[in-house]
Design a protein around this motif. Structure first.
Motif, PDB file in Angstrom:
ATOM      1  N   LYS A 139      15.129  -4.269  -7.811  1.00  0.00           N
ATOM      2  CA  LYS A 139      16.295  -5.098  -8.489  1.00  0.00           C
ATOM      3  C   LYS A 139      17.273  -5.403  -7.123  1.00  0.00           C
ATOM      4  N   ARG A 140      17.746  -6.665  -7.290  1.00  0.00           N
ATOM      5  CA  ARG A 140      18.491  -7.266  -6.312  1.00  0.00           C
ATOM      6  C   ARG A 140      19.936  -7.398  -6.718  1.00  0.00           C
ATOM      7  N   SER A 141      20.827  -7.469  -5.898  1.00  0.00           N
ATOM      8  CA  SER A 141      22.292  -7.259  -6.192  1.00  0.00           C
ATOM      9  C   SER A 141      22.683  -9.161  -6.489  1.00  0.00           C
ATOM     10  N   GLY A 142      22.161  -9.764  -5.750  1.00  0.00           N
ATOM     11  CA  GLY A 142      22.131 -11.221  -6.166  1.00  0.00           C
ATOM     12  C   GLY A 142      23.670 -11.706  -5.386  1.00  0.00           C
ATOM     13  N   ARG A 143      23.569 -12.897  -5.743  1.00  0.00           N
ATOM     14  CA  ARG A 143      25.032 -13.590  -5.311  1.00  0.00           C
ATOM     15  C   ARG A 143      26.302 -12.886  -5.897  1.00  0.00           C
ATOM     16  N   PRO A 144      27.434 -12.770  -5.420  1.00  0.00           N
ATOM     17  CA  PRO A 144      28.398 -12.085  -6.138  1.00  0.00           C
ATOM     18  C   PRO A 144      28.949 -13.285  -7.184  1.00  0.00           C
ATOM     19  N   ARG A 193       0.867  -1.105   0.105  1.00  0.00           N
ATOM     20  CA  ARG A 193      -0.016  -0.102   0.026  1.00  0.00           C
ATOM     21  C   ARG A 193       1.055   1.280   0.120  1.00  0.00           C
ATOM     22  N   GLY A 194       1.861   1.162   0.832  1.00  0.00           N
ATOM     23  CA  GLY A 194       2.912   2.324   0.896  1.00  0.00           C
ATOM     24  C   GLY A 194       3.785   2.497  -0.445  1.00  0.00           C
ATOM     25  N   ARG A 195       3.971   1.302  -0.962  1.00  0.00           N
ATOM     26  CA  ARG A 195       4.927   1.426  -2.293  1.00  0.00           C
ATOM     27  C   ARG A 195       4.050   1.931  -3.435  1.00  0.00           C
ATOM     28  N   PHE A 196       2.788   1.664  -3.544  1.00  0.00           N
ATOM     29  CA  PHE A 196       1.889   2.147  -4.501  1.00  0.00           C
ATOM     30  C   PHE A 196       1.528   3.722  -4.308  1.00  0.00           C
ATOM     31  N   THR A 197       1.564   3.993  -3.157  1.00  0.00           N
ATOM     32  CA  THR A 197       1.349   5.544  -2.729  1.00  0.00           C
ATOM     33  C   THR A 197       2.664   6.308  -3.246  1.00  0.00           C
ATOM     34  N   ASP A 198       3.650   5.747  -2.888  1.00  0.00           N
ATOM     35  CA  ASP A 198       4.945   6.427  -3.363  1.00  0.00           C
ATOM     36  C   ASP A 198       5.355   6.409  -4.966  1.00  0.00           C
ATOM     37  N   GLY A 199       5.062   5.400  -5.370  1.00  0.00           N
ATOM     38  CA  GLY A 199       5.501   5.190  -6.894  1.00  0.00           C
ATOM     39  C   GLY A 199       4.734   4.776  -7.898  1.00  0.00           C
ATOM     40  N   GLY A 200       3.598   4.548  -7.343  1.00  0.00           N
ATOM     41  CA  GLY A 200       2.329   4.317  -8.492  1.00  0.00           C
ATOM     42  C   GLY A 200       2.312   2.648  -8.868  1.00  0.00           C
ATOM     43  N   LEU A 201       1.945   2.398 -10.169  1.00  0.00           N
ATOM     44  CA  LEU A 201       2.115   1.149 -10.854  1.00  0.00           C
ATOM     45  C   LEU A 201       3.355   0.425 -10.638  1.00  0.00           C
ATOM     46  N   PRO A 202       4.325   1.150 -11.485  1.00  0.00           N
ATOM     47  CA  PRO A 202       5.721   0.677 -11.300  1.00  0.00           C
ATOM     48  C   PRO A 202       6.357   0.210  -9.882  1.00  0.00           C
ATOM     49  N   ALA A 203       5.953   0.907  -9.063  1.00  0.00           N
ATOM     50  CA  ALA A 203       6.327   0.531  -7.923  1.00  0.00           C
ATOM     51  C   ALA A 203       5.942  -1.151  -7.103  1.00  0.00           C
TER      52      ALA A 203
END
Length: 297
Positions: free
Chosen positions: A81-86, A66-76
């Protein structure tokens, strides 16, 4: 981050349409469907606890989306993106592995005719390029550049000094030309070849097999026994009329000049070759044919 209190949401018509497609689409991922439902329920003015109870999600999860949509809309609503394993291997190691795959094993002193992924992995470890690497990792690296060192294509170097002249005569005949003049309607070109070691079987497939074929049934394909009665190996000699797209053939116990002359005799007895002015026979490394009827190139 989870919010301490519910945030009021106001959706545009485009956002509402997109969220409904995500929430009720048959091909939508489960996690994307859950996030869209959370936003749609929040836009209806429902609290986080009630949304969590209806969707069977944790209340912190509801607050998060709910908070992410309020801050960034649909793209949120998408995963961040995650860094993943080195990375375990450096780009230099990957390049050295691909360079080794592009070399012939004989050039590196390895007693192999061509590389395979397990052999490449063992050689990379033996040279100290990598400490430990699996064949699947090497296969994934090679797939990136479509490298397949285990495959090869053979060819033959032309050693005949008269190849150009011989090939020119054959190509001229295929183009209905002989010694610079076009062929007449009563002149024909036949290309002959042979196929050896053909396993002969009886004509009826059911009788040829040692056991009868089982008919297909529900959720079951037809079953054909792999054992069959052998009739020996035969050679098939074929004569192909280049310009009429006609094939004439016969089976012989073996190959040689006698079986080939049997084919020539059989073909030359048939029309329109029996009454033709000239018939050109194109054969590969065949001995010269005596007689005036068939002409060879």
């Amino acid at each position: 981050m989870p919010l301490g209190r519910a945030v009021c949401l106001t959706l545009t018509a485009a956002e509402r349409h997109r969220l409904k497609k995500m929430a009720y689409g048959h091909k939508t991922e489960h996690r994307a469907r859950q996030r869209a439902i959370v936003v749609l329920l929040a836009a209806r003015g429902r609290g986080n606890a009630r949304i969590a109870a209806e969707t069977r999600l944790h209340v912190d999860t509801v607050c998060t989306w709910r908070g992410r949509f309020t801050d960034g809309g649909l793209p949120a609503l998408a995963d961040r993106k995650r860094s993943g394993r080195p990375a375990r291997f450096t780009p230099v190691q990957v390049a050295e592995a691909k360079a080794l795959a592009c070399q012939l094993p004989a050039e590196t002193g390895i007693p192999l005719s061509r590389w395979s992924c397990p052999e490449l992995a063992a050689e990379l470890n033996a040279r100290g390029i990598t400490d430990s690497i699996s064949a699947s990792t090497v296969r994934r690296w090679l797939r990136e550049d479509a490298l397949k060192p285990w495959q090869y294509r053979s060819w033959i170097f032309i050693r005949d000094p008269d190849f150009r002249a011989k090939a020119a005569r054959v190509m001229d005949l295929y183009a209905r030309t002989w010694q610079g003049k076009p062929l007449d309607d009563d002149e024909y070109v036949i290309s002959a070849d042979e196929k050896t070691s053909i396993q002969a079987r009886c004509r009826c497939r059911c009788r040829c097999r040692c056991h009868p074929t089982l008919a297909p049934g529900q959720a079951r394909a037809a079953r054909v026994n792999h054992e069959y009665k052998r009739g020996g190996a035969l050679a098939y000699l074929a004569a192909y009329d280049v310009h009429q797209a006609r094939v004439l053939g016969r089976c012989e116990p073996t190959t040689g000049i006698v079986p080939f002359m049997n084919l020539v005799t059989e073909v030359m007895k048939q029309e329109p070759y029996a009454t033709a002015r000239r018939v050109f026979w194109i054969v590969d490394n065949g001995p010269p044919i005596e007689g005036s009827r068939p002409s060879t190139a």
